[in-house]
Design a protein around this motif. Structure first.
Motif, mmCIF file in Angstrom:
data_model
loop_
_atom_site.group_PDB
_atom_site.id
_atom_site.type_symbol
_atom_site.label_atom_id
_atom_site.label_comp_id
_atom_site.label_asym_id
_atom_site.label_seq_id
_atom_site.Cartn_x
_atom_site.Cartn_y
_atom_site.Cartn_z
ATOM 1 N N TYR A 228 109.730 73.988 132.214
ATOM 2 C CA TYR A 228 110.985 74.292 131.531
ATOM 3 C C TYR A 228 110.886 75.670 130.884
ATOM 4 O O TYR A 228 110.022 75.903 130.034
ATOM 5 C CB TYR A 228 111.282 73.216 130.486
ATOM 6 C CG TYR A 228 112.499 73.481 129.633
ATOM 7 C CD1 TYR A 228 113.740 73.747 130.217
ATOM 8 C CD2 TYR A 228 112.425 73.466 128.245
ATOM 9 C CE1 TYR A 228 114.862 73.987 129.436
ATOM 10 C CE2 TYR A 228 113.532 73.698 127.455
ATOM 11 C CZ TYR A 228 114.745 73.961 128.056
ATOM 12 O OH TYR A 228 115.861 74.219 127.286
ATOM 13 N N LEU A 229 111.746 76.581 131.300
ATOM 14 C CA LEU A 229 111.772 77.955 130.793
ATOM 15 C C LEU A 229 110.371 78.587 130.835
ATOM 16 O O LEU A 229 109.803 78.971 129.799
ATOM 17 C CB LEU A 229 112.318 78.004 129.363
ATOM 18 C CG LEU A 229 113.732 77.456 129.161
ATOM 19 C CD1 LEU A 229 114.119 77.552 127.689
ATOM 20 C CD2 LEU A 229 114.735 78.202 130.033
ATOM 21 N N PRO A 230 109.781 78.682 132.025
ATOM 22 C CA PRO A 230 108.414 79.219 132.109
ATOM 23 C C PRO A 230 108.315 80.645 131.588
ATOM 24 O O PRO A 230 109.179 81.482 131.837
ATOM 25 C CB PRO A 230 108.104 79.150 133.608
ATOM 26 C CG PRO A 230 109.440 79.104 134.282
ATOM 27 C CD PRO A 230 110.335 78.349 133.351
ATOM 28 N N ALA A 231 107.247 80.904 130.855
ATOM 29 C CA ALA A 231 106.968 82.245 130.361
ATOM 30 C C ALA A 231 106.376 83.079 131.502
ATOM 31 O O ALA A 231 105.868 82.534 132.478
ATOM 32 C CB ALA A 231 105.970 82.167 129.206
ATOM 33 N N PRO A 232 106.425 84.412 131.403
ATOM 34 C CA PRO A 232 105.790 85.263 132.409
ATOM 35 C C PRO A 232 104.317 84.897 132.575
ATOM 36 O O PRO A 232 103.613 84.624 131.598
ATOM 37 C CB PRO A 232 105.959 86.678 131.848
ATOM 38 C CG PRO A 232 107.203 86.590 131.020
ATOM 39 C CD PRO A 232 107.154 85.221 130.398
ATOM 40 N N LEU A 233 103.847 84.920 133.822
ATOM 41 C CA LEU A 233 102.493 84.485 134.124
ATOM 42 C C LEU A 233 101.542 85.645 134.405
ATOM 43 O O LEU A 233 100.361 85.423 134.673
ATOM 44 C CB LEU A 233 102.507 83.547 135.342
ATOM 45 C CG LEU A 233 103.374 82.296 135.227
ATOM 46 C CD1 LEU A 233 103.351 81.513 136.528
ATOM 47 C CD2 LEU A 233 102.920 81.418 134.067
ATOM 48 N N ASP A 234 102.034 86.875 134.335
ATOM 49 C CA ASP A 234 101.224 88.031 134.733
ATOM 50 C C ASP A 234 100.583 88.763 133.557
ATOM 51 O O ASP A 234 100.060 89.867 133.714
ATOM 52 C CB ASP A 234 102.068 89.011 135.541
ATOM 53 C CG ASP A 234 103.227 89.593 134.734
ATOM 54 O OD1 ASP A 234 103.466 89.128 133.603
ATOM 55 O OD2 ASP A 234 103.897 90.504 135.257
ATOM 56 N N GLY A 235 100.604 88.178 132.375
ATOM 57 C CA GLY A 235 99.988 88.812 131.223
ATOM 58 C C GLY A 235 100.902 89.740 130.447
ATOM 59 O O GLY A 235 100.464 90.391 129.497
ATOM 60 N N THR A 236 102.163 89.810 130.836
ATOM 61 C CA THR A 236 103.129 90.641 130.118
ATOM 62 C C THR A 236 104.110 89.739 129.383
ATOM 63 O O THR A 236 104.253 88.557 129.694
ATOM 64 C CB THR A 236 103.917 91.546 131.076
ATOM 65 O OG1 THR A 236 104.711 90.721 131.964
ATOM 66 C CG2 THR A 236 102.978 92.415 131.891
ATOM 67 N N ARG A 237 104.782 90.338 128.404
ATOM 68 C CA ARG A 237 105.819 89.605 127.683
ATOM 69 C C ARG A 237 107.012 90.514 127.467
ATOM 70 O O ARG A 237 106.840 91.717 127.175
ATOM 71 C CB ARG A 237 105.308 89.119 126.324
ATOM 72 C CG ARG A 237 104.448 87.903 126.393
ATOM 73 C CD ARG A 237 104.276 87.276 125.019
ATOM 74 N NE ARG A 237 103.576 88.150 124.094
ATOM 75 C CZ ARG A 237 103.424 87.883 122.800
ATOM 76 N NH1 ARG A 237 103.934 86.792 122.286
ATOM 77 N NH2 ARG A 237 102.765 88.705 122.019
ATOM 78 N N PRO A 238 108.220 89.981 127.567
ATOM 79 C CA PRO A 238 109.403 90.785 127.255
ATOM 80 C C PRO A 238 109.373 91.237 125.800
ATOM 81 O O PRO A 238 108.784 90.562 124.937
ATOM 82 C CB PRO A 238 110.567 89.816 127.502
ATOM 83 C CG PRO A 238 110.015 88.754 128.392
ATOM 84 C CD PRO A 238 108.569 88.623 128.021
ATOM 85 N N ALA A 239 110.004 92.372 125.524
ATOM 86 C CA ALA A 239 110.038 92.890 124.152
ATOM 87 C C ALA A 239 110.626 91.863 123.199
ATOM 88 O O ALA A 239 110.167 91.728 122.050
ATOM 89 C CB ALA A 239 110.842 94.188 124.105
ATOM 90 N N ALA A 240 111.628 91.120 123.642
ATOM 91 C CA ALA A 240 112.260 90.111 122.781
ATOM 92 C C ALA A 240 111.264 89.037 122.369
ATOM 93 O O ALA A 240 111.306 88.520 121.244
ATOM 94 C CB ALA A 240 113.450 89.477 123.503
ATOM 95 N N ALA A 241 110.337 88.698 123.277
ATOM 96 C CA ALA A 241 109.326 87.690 122.951
ATOM 97 C C ALA A 241 108.336 88.235 121.931
ATOM 98 O O ALA A 241 107.915 87.522 121.013
ATOM 99 C CB ALA A 241 108.596 87.258 124.221
ATOM 100 N N GLU A 242 107.951 89.494 122.085
ATOM 101 C CA GLU A 242 107.041 90.128 121.124
ATOM 102 C C GLU A 242 107.648 90.118 119.722
ATOM 103 O O GLU A 242 106.990 89.775 118.738
ATOM 104 C CB GLU A 242 106.752 91.567 121.554
ATOM 105 C CG GLU A 242 105.968 91.690 122.849
ATOM 106 C CD GLU A 242 104.479 91.549 122.646
ATOM 107 O OE1 GLU A 242 104.059 91.305 121.501
ATOM 108 O OE2 GLU A 242 103.739 91.676 123.640
ATOM 109 N N VAL A 243 108.910 90.510 119.636
ATOM 110 C CA VAL A 243 109.585 90.579 118.343
ATOM 111 C C VAL A 243 109.670 89.197 117.715
ATOM 112 O O VAL A 243 109.426 89.018 116.512
ATOM 113 C CB VAL A 243 110.989 91.192 118.502
ATOM 114 C CG1 VAL A 243 111.796 91.042 117.218
ATOM 115 C CG2 VAL A 243 110.885 92.654 118.904
#
Length: 294
Positions: free
Chosen positions: A148-163
């Motif tokens: 459910y709503l999988p997070a990125p799997l490549d070691g990166t994160r969207p800026a919105a997730a970081e914030v």
């Protein structure tokens, strides 16, 4: 290792700071059901809650900064025993010295599943990443899996997730109910923020985060990919359901599509607006339970 909210020596609830600025309703929130701490092969004790009876057994893995209460609605229509737990650094679970990887989270998930005899699993966001990691190394571990709503799997994160993570950790570190409420409120769609349902959720969320805290090591998880090569998921022979959502900045729909393409025969469903658990809860629960119960 830092844990925002000082951990007691017995691993029990973190310091609860009384704060007059917290959300108020004139009555306290109801106590949650009793949980237990279990020992795992890695030496990390994890908090879990088991509901339901019989087989099959399904384990539910929450997202970053999430909790047992947040995943329970997803299992309300699922038959058999349902096992909800807190990953390391969440709830009353241990927070060992970091850095941590998705391999560590996969170990947490696998340990809980093994002890309960689970044959099915559901992962939310970070939990979906841990589930993908586990299946990439042990593809026969589960018969059915929901992402459910999988997070990125490549070691990166969207800026919105970081914030979002930085804001939540800073609020929890402050110990101030008002700051935690302000950060947690942004997890809710605007339409429910000023409603009794929204207030109830916010009170529960603030109390849980003040009581249990969050581990700073959570920010180290994305230093390495959750799954280095998606082709490894091609060995999975169970059934998979992948649920994504348009317009979700933290969980790009492209990753739901990539994950579904990597899992043989996976079902993919994309919702058309964010905050599905708030805006389309009944349909979501029905879809999850129909898949796991069939």
């Amino acid at each position: 290792m830092r844990r925002f909210g000082p951990p007691p020596p017995d691993g029990g609830p973190r310091l609860h700071r009384p704060d007059p600025t917290g959300p108020r309703s004139g009555r306290p929130t109801l106590p949650g059901p009793p949980t237990e701490l279990i020992s795992t092969p890695s030496g990390v004790r994890l908090e879990q809650l088991i509901t339901g009876v019989g087989d099959p057994v399904t384990v539910f893995a929450h997202g970053l900064g999430g909790d047992i209460a947040g995943t329970r609605p997803l299992g309300s229509g699922v038959t058999g025993r349902r096992v909800f737990f807190h990953f390391r650094g969440h709830g009353r679970s241990d927070a060992p010295v970091g850095p941590w990887t998705f391999g560590d989270l996969a170990d947490d998930l696998n340990a809980v599943a093994d002890l309960a005899g689970a044959t099915r699993a559901l992962g939310v966001s970070m939990g979906a990443g841990a589930l993908a990691r586990l299946l990439s190394v042990t593809p026969d571990r589960f018969e059915r899996a929901v992402f459910y709503l999988p997070a990125p799997l490549d070691g990166t994160r969207p800026a919105a997730a970081e914030v979002r993570v930085e804001r939540l950790l800073a609020a929890v570190e402050s110990g101030e109910a008002a700051s935690i409420a302000a950060a947690a409120e942004l997890e809710m769609p605007p339409a429910v923020r000023n409603t009794p349902t929204g207030w109830s959720y916010l009170r529960q969320r603030v109390e849980q985060l003040q009581r249990d805290g969050l581990a700073a090591e959570l920010t180290t998880l994305w230093h390495q990919p959750a799954v280095a090569d998606l082709a490894a998921l091609g060995a999975f022979r169970g059934r998979a359901l992948v649920l994504g959502c348009l317009g979700d900045e933290v969980h790009p729909v492209a990753w739901a599509e990539k994950l579904a393409a990597a899992l043989p025969g996976a079902e993919l469903h994309i919702y058309d607006r964010p905050a599905v658990l708030w805006t389309n809860r009944a349909e979501l629960r029905s879809r999850v339970s129909a898949f796991l119960n069939s």
